[in-house]
Design an enzyme around this catalytic site. Structure first.
Site, short mmCIF file in Angstrom:
data_model
loop_
_atom_site.label_atom_id
_atom_site.label_comp_id
_atom_site.label_asym_id
_atom_site.label_seq_id
_atom_site.Cartn_x
_atom_site.Cartn_y
_atom_site.Cartn_z
N ASN A 50 0.85 -1.18 0.00
CA ASN A 50 0.00 0.00 0.00
C ASN A 50 0.90 1.24 0.00
OD1 ASN A 50 -1.75 2.22 1.13
ND2 ASN A 50 -3.24 0.56 1.00
N HIS A 51 0.51 2.24 -0.77
CA HIS A 51 1.34 3.44 -0.92
C HIS A 51 1.13 4.49 0.17
CE1 HIS A 51 1.29 2.43 -5.47
NE2 HIS A 51 2.32 1.87 -4.88
#
Length: 176
Positions: A50-51
């Protein structure tokens, strides 16, 4: 954590995470509901792909992704950023927002009293963004951001530009 239910396999009722929130918060980022990886780790945006922590870290100029989780949460709170989700509980087999069923929405009515400096709520993705009108009615600025999920394939640089435009004006404003 999954709570027992009488429904079929894969239909366990899930309970979300406690908010990262205190009186210093000026900007609140609302996701939809934690992924299975996040629930297992008991950490917001706990999936390594996940960024979220990379995006917020780039904006703050801090290596959030590399830090232990308690340090990450302390640093965002120090900068006036809170993190929470729109759903407090739901049924969701898997990790996709499209599979969320029977969602129980968190109670947002007391946000202003708990954080009098809260100005803006940014929604991490379209599912969470459906709640923007509800928070706008509380007198808060709202914006819907591209999802930090790796499943949302917008390039990182494009996500970062949109996130930076929404977060920087609030995060870097002087506090009286």
């Amino acid at each position: 954590m999954a709570l027992p239910t009488s429904e079929g396999a894969g239909d366990a009722r899930l309970t979300g995470l406690a908010p990262i929130f205190d009186a210093r918060v000026r900007l609140l980022i609302l996701g939809s509901f934690p992924s299975p990886a996040s629930l297992a780790a008991q950490q917001y945006y706990g999936h390594r792909q996940n960024h979220f922590w990379r995006l917020v870290g780039e904006i703050l100029g801090e290596p959030l992704f590399e830090l232990p989780y308690p340090e990450r949460t302390a640093r965002v709170l120090e900068r006036g950023i809170g993190i929470w989700d729109v759903y407090q509980a739901c049924i969701r087999p898997g990790a996709l927002d499209a599979d969320i069923r029977a969602g129980e929405v968190n109670d947002f009515a007391g946000l202003g009293a708990r954080a009098p400096g809260l100005r803006r709520v940014c929604f991490n993705g379209q599912t969470a963004g459906r709640f923007a009108p509800q928070l706008a009615r509380l007198g808060l600025e709202t914006c819907v951001l591209p999802s930090s999920s790796p499943a949302y394939t917008l390039p990182f640089a494009a996500k970062l530009a949109r996130w930076r435009a929404a977060l920087e004006p609030v995060v870097f404003m002087s506090v009286l």
